[in-house]
Scaffold this active site. Structure first.
Site, PDB file in Angstrom:
ATOM      1  N   SER A   4     -25.643  21.164  -9.119  1.00  0.00           N
ATOM      2  CA  SER A   4     -24.809  21.480  -8.046  1.00  0.00           C
ATOM      3  C   SER A   4     -24.576  22.956  -7.783  1.00  0.00           C
ATOM      4  O   SER A   4     -24.579  23.655  -8.545  1.00  0.00           O
ATOM      5  CB  SER A   4     -23.541  20.918  -8.628  1.00  0.00           C
ATOM      6  OG  SER A   4     -22.199  21.482  -7.722  1.00  0.00           O
ATOM      7  N   LYS A  31     -22.658  21.539 -15.418  1.00  0.00           N
ATOM      8  CA  LYS A  31     -23.773  21.429 -14.665  1.00  0.00           C
ATOM      9  C   LYS A  31     -24.547  22.485 -15.038  1.00  0.00           C
ATOM     10  O   LYS A  31     -26.093  22.488 -15.642  1.00  0.00           O
ATOM     11  CB  LYS A  31     -23.814  21.752 -13.200  1.00  0.00           C
ATOM     12  CG  LYS A  31     -23.005  20.186 -12.627  1.00  0.00           C
ATOM     13  CD  LYS A  31     -24.286  19.215 -12.695  1.00  0.00           C
ATOM     14  CE  LYS A  31     -23.845  17.992 -12.011  1.00  0.00           C
ATOM     15  NZ  LYS A  31     -25.044  16.858 -11.838  1.00  0.00           N
ATOM     16  N   TYR A  74     -16.549  20.753 -14.195  1.00  0.00           N
ATOM     17  CA  TYR A  74     -17.571  20.122 -13.565  1.00  0.00           C
ATOM     18  C   TYR A  74     -18.829  20.968 -13.419  1.00  0.00           C
ATOM     19  O   TYR A  74     -19.880  20.828 -13.790  1.00  0.00           O
ATOM     20  CB  TYR A  74     -17.233  19.259 -12.098  1.00  0.00           C
ATOM     21  CG  TYR A  74     -18.378  19.084 -11.487  1.00  0.00           C
ATOM     22  CD1 TYR A  74     -19.122  18.134 -11.684  1.00  0.00           C
ATOM     23  CD2 TYR A  74     -18.872  19.939 -10.137  1.00  0.00           C
ATOM     24  CE1 TYR A  74     -20.336  17.928 -10.968  1.00  0.00           C
ATOM     25  CE2 TYR A  74     -19.634  19.543  -9.446  1.00  0.00           C
ATOM     26  CZ  TYR A  74     -20.509  18.472  -9.670  1.00  0.00           C
ATOM     27  OH  TYR A  74     -21.639  18.301  -8.894  1.00  0.00           O
TER      28      TYR A  74
END
Length: 332
Positions: free
Chosen positions: A120, A148, A144
């Site tokens: 991402s 990643k 989040y």
């Protein structure tokens, strides 16, 4: 001779289900594992073998690897809602980071050496400049994005230790649906701009809130880069071809190189649907960068990726067609 299979983790989700369809179009043998906590079994093409399960279950992974001769693994099963990651960070560390540890542990035991990973643009945090290339400094601003980035680093070190070749694709914003309306985006709750605006056009949402109109952009609204989901999975298939030819581990941005502001997206949805819906201005959200646009020259040069549906109107129209044909998503 037993045919080689491709394992798609999270293959019942939005992007994973499109990947499954793409692989089947190429006559690949496809196995899907998904725990259905975020995905929909109805989204999985009947041509694939579907197994309900959790990536953290090593016994399940071993049983699948024993039954099927897996050539490569596609990883789409990370949790991916930024607001949720802020209030449930340990859920993200557990599913995303531990899930990848479990996967790699079993992959190395079965000598599976190809891994294609859904990363991402959240790894970049708030970049100092735009467009963003792969070398731009990385400073995630939410759990989040941190997961990643950690997962990319895990693949780097485990790849070196166990001979696993991997690719990480850093997505910016993904939109659109299959042109035949067979599958599309169906998240609960929805957090992506285009489907949120389409919900307003469909009468499912009272209004669209545009958060902040004082950004340092051409119209005051923040700007994002969008890529059609079909172009996205095309990039992943090119990545598989690259690894099959002996390509080395690498990281690629996936984006259109062109950004659209929130207002431009809202106006485009109104134009494409022919519906005037209520739009309000709301305060800025914390941590929203002015502009996030990908420099995607690397993937175009190395993998030969050439997006076919980069026009925002095409993305919106395909998503709108899906919304009209499936007003309740996969529930009906």
């Amino acid at each position: 001779m037993t045919p080689m299979s491709l394992l798609v983790l999270g293959g019942a989700g939005y992007i994973g289900s499109h990947m499954v369809k793409r692989l089947l179009e190429e006559k690949e043998d496809v196995i899907v594992i998904d725990d259905l906590s975020k995905g929909h079994e109805k989204a999985v093409d009947k041509g694939a073998v579907f197994i309900k399960g959790d990536i953290r279950d090593k016994n399940l992974l071993r049983s699948v690897f024993e039954k099927y001769k897996i050539e490569a693994v596609f990883h789409f099963c990370a949790y991916m809602q930024i607001p949720e990651s802020l209030v449930k960070p340990n859920d993200y560390f557990d599913n995303n980071i531990y899930g990848l540890i479990a996967l790699i542990d079993v992959m190395k035991d079965f000598k599976i050496n190809k891994l294609i990973f859904s990363s991402s643009a959240a790894v970049y945090g708030i970049p100092e400049s735009s467009p963003i290339n792969e070398e731009t400094s990385k400073s995630p601003i939410n759990p989040y994005g941190l997961t990643k980035l950690v997962m990319e680093q895990m693949m780097k070190w485990n790849g070196s230790a166990y001979g696993i070749n991997w690719l990480a694709f850093r997505y910016f914003n993904v939109a659109g649906a299959q042109m035949d309306c067979s599958i599309g985006e169906d998240h609960h709750p929805e957090s992506h701009l285009i489907p949120i605006v389409l919900e307003a056009a469909a009468g499912k949402r009272e209004y669209v809130a545009m958060c902040g109109n004082d950004y340092a952009t051409r119209d005051g609204y923040n700007i994002r880069d969008y890529v059609h989901v079909i172009d996205l999975v095309d990039a992943h298939y090119l990545g598989l071809t690259y690894l099959r030819k002996g390509g080395k581990s690498d990281v690629f941005n996936i984006g259109s190189k062109h950004g659209y502001s929130v207002k431009e997206v809202v106006d485009a949805v109104s134009e494409q649907t022919g519906i005037n819906f209520k739009v309000i201005n709301a305060p800025r959200r914390g941590g929203d960068p002015d502009e996030l646009v990908a420099d995607s020259e690397k993937i175009r040069h190395v993998l030969g990726w050439n997006p076919r549906y980069s026009d925002i109107n095409t993305m919106i129209q395909s998503a709108w067609n899906w919304t009209k044909m499936h007003p309740n998503g996969f529930k009906q």
